[in-house]
Design a protein around this motif. Structure first.
Motif, PDB file in Angstrom:
ATOM      1  N   LEU A 226     -10.719 -37.322 -42.796  1.00  0.00           N
ATOM      2  CA  LEU A 226     -10.968 -38.095 -44.014  1.00  0.00           C
ATOM      3  C   LEU A 226     -10.279 -39.447 -43.898  1.00  0.00           C
ATOM      4  CD1 LEU A 226     -10.533 -35.460 -46.900  1.00  0.00           C
ATOM      5  CD2 LEU A 226     -12.644 -36.578 -46.175  1.00  0.00           C
ATOM      6  N   PRO A 227     -10.959 -40.522 -44.284  1.00  0.00           N
ATOM      7  CA  PRO A 227     -10.359 -41.849 -44.137  1.00  0.00           C
ATOM      8  C   PRO A 227      -9.038 -42.003 -44.887  1.00  0.00           C
ATOM      9  CG  PRO A 227     -12.708 -42.023 -44.621  1.00  0.00           C
ATOM     10  CD  PRO A 227     -12.335 -40.593 -44.805  1.00  0.00           C
ATOM     11  N   LYS A 228      -8.969 -41.353 -46.039  1.00  0.00           N
ATOM     12  CA  LYS A 228      -7.752 -41.472 -46.832  1.00  0.00           C
ATOM     13  C   LYS A 228      -7.295 -40.075 -47.245  1.00  0.00           C
ATOM     14  CE  LYS A 228      -5.824 -43.731 -50.918  1.00  0.00           C
ATOM     15  NZ  LYS A 228      -6.106 -44.585 -52.093  1.00  0.00           N
ATOM     16  N   GLU A 229      -6.060 -39.754 -46.838  1.00  0.00           N
ATOM     17  CA  GLU A 229      -5.521 -38.446 -47.179  1.00  0.00           C
ATOM     18  C   GLU A 229      -5.253 -38.371 -48.676  1.00  0.00           C
ATOM     19  OE1 GLU A 229      -2.061 -38.149 -44.758  1.00  0.00           O
ATOM     20  OE2 GLU A 229      -3.130 -37.178 -43.118  1.00  0.00           O
ATOM     21  N   ASN A 230      -5.532 -37.196 -49.265  1.00  0.00           N
ATOM     22  CA  ASN A 230      -5.228 -36.988 -50.679  1.00  0.00           C
ATOM     23  C   ASN A 230      -4.739 -35.557 -50.892  1.00  0.00           C
ATOM     24  OD1 ASN A 230      -7.651 -35.231 -51.755  1.00  0.00           O
ATOM     25  ND2 ASN A 230      -8.551 -36.831 -50.459  1.00  0.00           N
ATOM     26  N   ALA A 231      -3.978 -35.388 -51.938  1.00  0.00           N
ATOM     27  CA  ALA A 231      -3.349 -34.092 -52.201  1.00  0.00           C
ATOM     28  C   ALA A 231      -4.371 -33.007 -52.494  1.00  0.00           C
ATOM     29  CB  ALA A 231      -2.376 -34.228 -53.375  1.00  0.00           C
ATOM     30  N   VAL A 232      -5.517 -33.393 -53.094  1.00  0.00           N
ATOM     31  CA  VAL A 232      -6.522 -32.395 -53.465  1.00  0.00           C
ATOM     32  C   VAL A 232      -7.094 -31.712 -52.233  1.00  0.00           C
ATOM     33  CG1 VAL A 232      -8.726 -32.018 -54.619  1.00  0.00           C
ATOM     34  CG2 VAL A 232      -7.097 -33.655 -55.562  1.00  0.00           C
ATOM     35  N   SER A 233      -7.472 -32.512 -51.224  1.00  0.00           N
ATOM     36  CA  SER A 233      -8.040 -31.925 -50.011  1.00  0.00           C
ATOM     37  C   SER A 233      -7.006 -31.080 -49.270  1.00  0.00           C
ATOM     38  CB  SER A 233      -8.574 -33.031 -49.101  1.00  0.00           C
ATOM     39  OG  SER A 233      -7.549 -33.943 -48.744  1.00  0.00           O
ATOM     40  N   TRP A 234      -5.760 -31.557 -49.242  1.00  0.00           N
ATOM     41  CA  TRP A 234      -4.714 -30.769 -48.586  1.00  0.00           C
ATOM     42  C   TRP A 234      -4.454 -29.476 -49.356  1.00  0.00           C
ATOM     43  CZ3 TRP A 234      -2.291 -31.246 -43.973  1.00  0.00           C
ATOM     44  CH2 TRP A 234      -2.520 -32.420 -43.254  1.00  0.00           C
ATOM     45  N   ASN A 235      -4.504 -29.543 -50.669  1.00  0.00           N
ATOM     46  CA  ASN A 235      -4.337 -28.317 -51.459  1.00  0.00           C
ATOM     47  C   ASN A 235      -5.435 -27.307 -51.151  1.00  0.00           C
ATOM     48  OD1 ASN A 235      -2.071 -29.301 -52.693  1.00  0.00           O
ATOM     49  ND2 ASN A 235      -3.096 -29.898 -54.599  1.00  0.00           N
ATOM     50  N   SER A 236      -6.661 -27.808 -51.004  1.00  0.00           N
ATOM     51  CA  SER A 236      -7.770 -26.912 -50.679  1.00  0.00           C
ATOM     52  C   SER A 236      -7.558 -26.257 -49.322  1.00  0.00           C
ATOM     53  CB  SER A 236      -9.089 -27.696 -50.677  1.00  0.00           C
ATOM     54  OG  SER A 236      -9.352 -28.253 -51.944  1.00  0.00           O
ATOM     55  N   LEU A 237      -7.107 -27.066 -48.344  1.00  0.00           N
ATOM     56  CA  LEU A 237      -6.855 -26.518 -47.014  1.00  0.00           C
ATOM     57  C   LEU A 237      -5.714 -25.505 -47.041  1.00  0.00           C
ATOM     58  CD1 LEU A 237      -7.643 -26.617 -44.044  1.00  0.00           C
ATOM     59  CD2 LEU A 237      -6.014 -28.494 -43.741  1.00  0.00           C
ATOM     60  N   LEU A 238      -4.647 -25.843 -47.749  1.00  0.00           N
ATOM     61  CA  LEU A 238      -3.520 -24.910 -47.877  1.00  0.00           C
ATOM     62  C   LEU A 238      -3.957 -23.600 -48.514  1.00  0.00           C
ATOM     63  CD1 LEU A 238      -0.681 -27.304 -49.114  1.00  0.00           C
ATOM     64  CD2 LEU A 238      -0.645 -26.005 -46.992  1.00  0.00           C
ATOM     65  N   ASN A 239      -4.764 -23.710 -49.561  1.00  0.00           N
ATOM     66  CA  ASN A 239      -5.232 -22.518 -50.260  1.00  0.00           C
ATOM     67  C   ASN A 239      -6.096 -21.639 -49.354  1.00  0.00           C
ATOM     68  OD1 ASN A 239      -5.479 -21.004 -52.814  1.00  0.00           O
ATOM     69  ND2 ASN A 239      -7.631 -21.532 -52.622  1.00  0.00           N
ATOM     70  N   GLY A 240      -6.910 -22.294 -48.499  1.00  0.00           N
ATOM     71  CA  GLY A 240      -7.741 -21.536 -47.577  1.00  0.00           C
ATOM     72  C   GLY A 240      -6.913 -20.719 -46.600  1.00  0.00           C
ATOM     73  N   PHE A 241      -5.890 -21.343 -46.034  1.00  0.00           N
ATOM     74  CA  PHE A 241      -5.017 -20.605 -45.117  1.00  0.00           C
ATOM     75  C   PHE A 241      -4.223 -19.522 -45.848  1.00  0.00           C
ATOM     76  CE2 PHE A 241      -5.500 -24.391 -42.313  1.00  0.00           C
ATOM     77  CZ  PHE A 241      -5.929 -23.709 -41.175  1.00  0.00           C
ATOM     78  N   ALA A 242      -3.840 -19.799 -47.086  1.00  0.00           N
ATOM     79  CA  ALA A 242      -3.111 -18.794 -47.869  1.00  0.00           C
ATOM     80  C   ALA A 242      -3.990 -17.584 -48.154  1.00  0.00           C
ATOM     81  CB  ALA A 242      -2.607 -19.402 -49.180  1.00  0.00           C
ATOM     82  N   LEU A 243      -5.270 -17.830 -48.518  1.00  0.00           N
ATOM     83  CA  LEU A 243      -6.201 -16.726 -48.768  1.00  0.00           C
ATOM     84  C   LEU A 243      -6.451 -15.906 -47.503  1.00  0.00           C
ATOM     85  CD1 LEU A 243      -8.843 -18.498 -51.054  1.00  0.00           C
ATOM     86  CD2 LEU A 243      -7.205 -16.741 -51.736  1.00  0.00           C
ATOM     87  N   ALA A 244      -6.419 -16.576 -46.349  1.00  0.00           N
ATOM     88  CA  ALA A 244      -6.625 -15.874 -45.078  1.00  0.00           C
ATOM     89  C   ALA A 244      -5.360 -15.155 -44.610  1.00  0.00           C
ATOM     90  CB  ALA A 244      -7.086 -16.866 -44.011  1.00  0.00           C
ATOM     91  N   GLY A 245      -4.255 -15.349 -45.314  1.00  0.00           N
ATOM     92  CA  GLY A 245      -3.015 -14.679 -44.949  1.00  0.00           C
ATOM     93  C   GLY A 245      -2.274 -15.347 -43.807  1.00  0.00           C
ATOM     94  N   ASP A 246      -2.683 -16.567 -43.444  1.00  0.00           N
ATOM     95  CA  ASP A 246      -2.025 -17.286 -42.346  1.00  0.00           C
ATOM     96  C   ASP A 246      -0.888 -18.117 -42.920  1.00  0.00           C
ATOM     97  OD1 ASP A 246      -1.299 -18.562 -40.048  1.00  0.00           O
ATOM     98  OD2 ASP A 246      -3.317 -19.168 -39.469  1.00  0.00           O
ATOM     99  N   ASP A 247       0.209 -17.451 -43.220  1.00  0.00           N
ATOM    100  CA  ASP A 247       1.322 -18.120 -43.893  1.00  0.00           C
ATOM    101  C   ASP A 247       1.989 -19.156 -42.998  1.00  0.00           C
ATOM    102  OD1 ASP A 247       2.053 -15.391 -42.717  1.00  0.00           O
ATOM    103  OD2 ASP A 247       3.971 -16.436 -42.724  1.00  0.00           O
ATOM    104  N   GLN A 248       1.960 -18.931 -41.694  1.00  0.00           N
ATOM    105  CA  GLN A 248       2.596 -19.885 -40.788  1.00  0.00           C
ATOM    106  C   GLN A 248       1.880 -21.238 -40.833  1.00  0.00           C
ATOM    107  OE1 GLN A 248       5.429 -19.310 -39.231  1.00  0.00           O
ATOM    108  NE2 GLN A 248       5.483 -17.252 -40.140  1.00  0.00           N
ATOM    109  N   ARG A 249       0.545 -21.192 -40.864  1.00  0.00           N
ATOM    110  CA  ARG A 249      -0.210 -22.444 -40.952  1.00  0.00           C
ATOM    111  C   ARG A 249       0.034 -23.138 -42.289  1.00  0.00           C
ATOM    112  NH1 ARG A 249      -4.589 -22.478 -37.266  1.00  0.00           N
ATOM    113  NH2 ARG A 249      -5.126 -24.546 -38.030  1.00  0.00           N
ATOM    114  N   VAL A 250       0.163 -22.336 -43.343  1.00  0.00           N
ATOM    115  CA  VAL A 250       0.436 -22.915 -44.668  1.00  0.00           C
ATOM    116  C   VAL A 250       1.736 -23.709 -44.636  1.00  0.00           C
ATOM    117  CG1 VAL A 250       1.022 -22.373 -47.062  1.00  0.00           C
ATOM    118  CG2 VAL A 250      -0.842 -21.161 -45.946  1.00  0.00           C
ATOM    119  N   LEU A 251       2.763 -23.098 -44.050  1.00  0.00           N
ATOM    120  CA  LEU A 251       4.068 -23.758 -44.016  1.00  0.00           C
ATOM    121  C   LEU A 251       4.042 -24.984 -43.114  1.00  0.00           C
ATOM    122  CD1 LEU A 251       6.381 -20.617 -43.860  1.00  0.00           C
ATOM    123  CD2 LEU A 251       5.934 -22.080 -45.822  1.00  0.00           C
TER     124      LEU A 251
END
Length: 1036
Positions: A226-251
């Motif tokens: 994405l040309p400009k980083e924003n908290a919303v997109s990062w939150n979505s990505l974090l949530n995806g890894f959290a739902l998948a149980g990949d806590d290491q990637r979340v951190l």
């Protein structure tokens, strides 16, 4: 970035949405919706048209802005009545609506949930642009109608309206709702084509789509590019890894956000907390908690709920409570989360307390609250409280909720009210697989086939069993020992590819182990992807319970190599395995583990340790462990009482039983088995009768077959055969093999041939394959010189293919177990063993030992009988121990059969010569030999030697006088006196042994001891002469 699909977007729409939106298009006009200006919402949406007044066009822009602003406020506050009033005012004012006001009306009705009215407004618009289409689509998507939102987008596309960035972001959100990844990828192509990829909303929606559809690699690539980083997109990505149980990637992603100095919000922190909760990473969760405090959003309900969840899943229930109590007015979601936390962490009483507090504050629980508190109630073992909760479920209107009913079924079954659980199941309008699983779990401990019928019904109703279904069904097969059905279920498990699952595999291992199919259990264990502590414990305990102690120890060592820390159940199971194979060295090592891990006060561990030391011959160590424990439960008392009984310390067994009663510990059936056995060994007939009758009269314990067998043993030991037969006839249970085996043993002890024959015939009918019954009857005949009958019994055994179990003894030296058979010459150190035996025999002969060949029940020469006796397995084991072990160490030997009378005398004499304690555990009890005496108080000599009446008459004149007079006679006269003592049923050697034992027992400490020793030597010499003369006369 992914290439755009070759399928045209229009065609994809047509394939994805074959139905039109006529459902939302009403034939009537919108104006009929308003019939009054009442503030109460209408009972139903009317389809009558609205009649607009024909007034002149009035372009009052201020008025239009005022109406639009009011509608926007109503939409935000979801004030449906006020918004309808404003809409009516607009219609009555005759104002010409501009596009902005049209969109405001659509937006108002959509956000208030009136989707069909919003569609009517949209249909009356004279000109529909992308903004109006976006507003309508957004309304449907906002209400969770993702599929309908996509259909509207298709319709917009067909009308030739080009989407803008807001439209695409909204439609991508619709794809998230219905998880339509393929259509989302097509939209991704449209986004790139239209040049909206740089838009933050569109980019965030793409990240969210890929993350929620499990395409995390795509989501991360989109986020990074994405040309400009924003908290919303990062939150979505974090949530995806959290739902998948990949806590290491979340951190890791969260750390990248911090490093890039991106401003994150409370949703970011909640997502990271979700990742910490799923992994149990308490340290990271505490760091995030600190950041929350610094950011000043600790009081946010949303964040507090996440903190409660994180601390709960990390096992920190007290910290979760601290967060909860700081909240000023927690809502029902937070209350439910806290109750759920307490239930999951085993704090059921506290959960019940919080639920009562919640109700008293006037908060209405929801279905999730009830699910948690009902789940907690199943562990409280309080049926009345469970019924009160059930009443609350009805009161608050959740009686038809499937989730709550499933929890109620489990609650009633766990609290012992299976019928109530079954009633709820039958009254449920909708049953899912969880409902069937809950009912199936109620049959776990039921040995009937009802549970298996439930499994068949699950299949008949078209449900696909999951891992919980299979686990419950396998447990049913385990409790009923139905390995055949278990194998069929195993086949279904393999078809579903669940046999490699750790939990299903553990249930399979448990089923096969308890069915004594150890090899099958091992095969399953080797196929598992992961072996956890529960699986190891199941295997170790199962091997111990099925007399596979060596494998139990082997798997415990394998578990240690894998770095798995044992718990109290693992250690207790392995200690049972050591008890079964009497492995003292391994038992002591496990004892050190118990101390290391702090499990010494655990009741399971304590009783297992006492049992292990007792069965390994270390009764003093067992007593020390028992005394070191502060709290003694019934199992621990039972263990020490039974061990004292096995070690012929009946006085202590009875003493500890009385102590148990004085401490108000209730005895059970196992307690009385130990106490009655102690009475039998001590010959306390009357006390045994008293304890037996107290079982039913005082403690309301129904006697089992083991208790009846103990009473038969008590009466049979005293030779009260008439009373024994009356007792058996009056038993409330039909006598089984245990009763008859006990009585047959008494017949052997007292030489009761007639009754022994009758009892043996019953045993031959009940268990014709058991060799010990034939051997016992054969020994009764042989002891009475009935060699023809002995031959008949032996012939009967041969004709039925029954072989006598060979005598076997084993001893543990330097951590290795050495096994010896009778007449064994296979050991590597056989020559040394036999040399040591010769040395011992020479020493024994020097003090007057003469082998008693009457214990060799074979019709062979006396010399052969002596040779057989000298190489009994326990003597070989003793010799091997003496040439290997420490001079001050107690010799402990284990034997599979009962020790013979001559070996018993042999061990006594050896213990006095070598001045070392010898412990032998035979098939019945422990014998502790020390300085010429045995803990069994020479039970064998007393009970197996028959003395006639003339010997009793002589003994009345006094043993010392007899010996003195006897020694004064000439040799020929002495031999003549000995012949007078002989009878057909009482051989010379047993008579002499009886006299010798009484002499030494009575005058052991008196001044005549030297005279008695001389007399004993003389008697031994005369015996040889008598035996030689008998042989000569038999030959003639």
């Amino acid at each position: 970035m992914h290439r755009r699909s070759q399928t045209p977007l229009t065609n994809l729409f047509l394939k994805s949405f074959p139905k039109s939106l006529q459902y939302y298009k009403k034939k009537s006009l919108l104006s009929s919706y308003f019939t009054s200006v009442q503030l109460n919402p209408p009972a139903a949406e009317s389809n009558a048209p609205i009649r607009k007044k024909h007034v002149s066009r009035n372009w009052d822009k201020d008025k239009l802005r005022w109406f639009s602003g009011k509608l926007r406020d109503c939409a935000e506050n979801r004030s449906i009545d006020e918004g309808k009033t404003i809409h009516k005012q607009i219609m009555e004012s005759g104002i010409e609506l501009d596009s902005h006001l049209w969109v405001s009306l659509i937006n108002f009705y959509a956000k208030c949930g009136c989707l069909s009215v919003a569609r009517q407004v949209f249909d009356e618009m004279p000109q529909r642009d992308v903004v109006s289409w976006t507003a309508l689509i957004s309304g449907f998507v906002g209400e969770g109608c993702g599929t309908e939102g996509l259909r509207l987008f298709r319709e917009m596309y067909e009308e030739g309206v080009s989407p803008n960035e807001f439209t695409l972001a909204t439609v991508l959100k619709a794809c998230c709702l219905c998880l339509d990844l393929e259509f989302g990828k097509q939209l991704h192509g449209e986004v790139v084509k239209a040049g909206f990829f740089s838009d933050g909303h569109v980019g965030s929606a793409l990240v969210d789509l890929y993350a929620k559809c499990g395409e995390l690699e795509y989501a991360e690539k989109v986020c990074v590019f994405l040309p400009k980083e924003n908290a919303v997109s990062w939150n979505s990505l974090l949530n995806g890894f959290a739902l998948a149980g990949d806590d290491q990637r979340v951190l890791r992603l969260f750390c990248r956000m911090k490093e890039s100095e991106m401003k994150f919000n409370k949703y970011t922190l909640c997502t990271v907390l979700k990742g910490c909760a799923s992994s149990g990473n308490l340290k990271a969760g505490q760091i995030v908690h600190g950041m929350i405090i610094i950011s000043g959003c600790e009081d946010e309900e949303f964040i507090s709920c996440s903190l409660v969840d994180m601390y709960s899943k990390c096992g920190m229930v007290d910290d979760a409570l601290k967060v909860f109590w700081k909240l000023k007015s927690p809502d029902v979601v937070t209350w439910s989360a806290m109750i759920c936390c307490l239930e999951q962490q085993g704090r059921e009483e506290k959960a019940a307390e919080l639920f009562s507090m919640m109700i008293s504050l006037g908060l209405k629980p929801n279905q999730f609250t009830f699910t948690s508190i009902v789940s907690a109630a199943k562990e409280l073992d309080d049926l009345r409280y469970s019924q009160c909760l059930h009443a609350c479920v009805h009161k608050y209107g959740f009686a038809n909720e499937t989730l709550v009913n499933n929890a109620l079924i489990t609650m009633y079954i766990k609290n012992g009210s299976f019928d109530d659980g079954y009633k709820i199941f039958n009254t449920m309008g909708h049953r899912d697989l969880v409902s069937w699983n809950a009912l199936l779990a109620g049959y776990h401990d039921n040995k009937s086939c009802d549970g298996l019928r439930i499994f068949h019904k699950i299949l008949e109703n078209g449900f696909k069993p999951n891992m919980f279904t299979y686990i419950s069904t396998l447990r049913l097969c385990t409790s009923s020992l139905n390995s055949e059905v278990g194998k069929q279920v195993h086949g279904l498990v393999i078809k579903e590819n669940l046999d490699i699952d750790c939990y299903v595999g553990t249930a399979l291992i448990d089923m096969y182990v308890k069915s004594k199919c150890i090899n099958d259990a091992e095969k399953i264990m080797n196929r598992l992807n992961e072996i956890d502590l529960f699986t190891w414990t199941t295997m170790i305990s199962g091997c111990a319970q099925t007399d596979q102690g060596e494998k139990s120890i082997f798997y415990f060592k394998q578990m240690q190599k894998d770095g798995v820390k044992p718990n109290e159940f693992t250690l207790a199971g392995c200690l049972r395995g050591c008890s079964g194979i009497t492995s003292l060295i391994n038992g002591r090592q496990l004892h050190s583990f118990v101390i290391k891990y702090g499990y010494l006060d655990d009741p399971f561990i304590a009783s297992a340790l006492v049992d292990m030391y007792g069965k390994c011959g270390c009764i003093k160590d067992a007593e020390m462990i028992f005394e070191a424990i502060e709290l003694h439960d019934t199992v621990l008392w039972n263990t020490i009482i039974n061990q004292y009984s096995q070690h012929d310390q009946g006085e202590k067994a009875i003493k500890y039983f009385e102590n148990m009663l004085s401490k108000s510990v209730s005895p059970d059936g196992v307690t009385f088995i130990g106490v009655l056995s102690a009475c039998s060994h001590l010959g306390l007939t009357e006390l045994g009768k008293k304890y037996f009758h107290s079982m039913t009269d005082v403690y309301n314990i129904p006697p089992t077959m083991e208790h009846y067998a103990c009473m038969v043993d008590i009466l049979g030991r005293e030779g009260k055969f008439d009373e024994v037969e009356s007792f058996i006839n009056e038993m409330k249970l039909p006598p089984n093999n245990l009763i008859w085996e006990t009585l047959l043993g008494a017949c052997k002890v007292h030489g009761n041939v007639e009754l022994g024959q009758r009892v043996a015939e019953k045993l031959f009918q009940i268990e014709p394959e058991v060799d010990s019954n034939y051997i016992m009857l054969s020994n009764i005949f042989a002891a009475n010189g009935m060699w023809d009958d002995v031959a008949q019994v032996r012939a009967l055994m041969s004709s039925q293919g029954i072989k006598k179990e060979p005598g076997c003894s084993w001893v543990e030296v330097d951590g290795q177990t050495h096994v010896f058979l009778s007449q064994d010459t296979s050991h590597l150190r056989t020559l040394e063993v036999h040399q040591k035996l010769k040395e011992l025999e020479q020493e024994l002969f020097s003090v007057g030992y003469i082998p008693n060949t009457d214990y060799v029940l074979h019709n062979v020469s006396d010399m052969e009988k002596r040779e057989i006796l000298s190489h009994h397995s326990e003597r070989l084991a003793l010799s091997f121990s003496l040439i290997n072990s420490n001079l001050n160490k107690t010799v402990t030997i284990f034997k599979n059969l009962r020790i013979c009378g001559d070996c018993h005398k042999y061990m006594k004499l050896v213990s006095s010569i070598i001045h070392r304690d010898i412990i032998i555990r035979d098939a019945k009890r422990f014998h502790h030999f020390k300085e010429g005496s045995c803990s069994c108080q020479d039970y064998w000599i007393e009970t197996e030697i028959h003395v006639d009446d003339r010997c009793d008459d002589i003994l009345q004149h006094g043993i010392l006088l007899l010996m003195w007079q006897f020694m004064s006679l000439e040799l020929d006269t002495q031999m003549m006196q000995l012949r007078k003592l002989r009878t057909v049923s009482s051989p010379v050697q047993p008579t002499l042994d009886f006299i010798r034992r009484l002499a030494f027992g009575t005058y052991k400490q008196c001044a005549a001891c030297c005279l008695l020793q001389l007399a004993d030597n003389q008697l031994s010499f005369l015996t040889k002469l008598v035996v030689v003369e008998d042989l000569k006369s038999n030959d003639n």
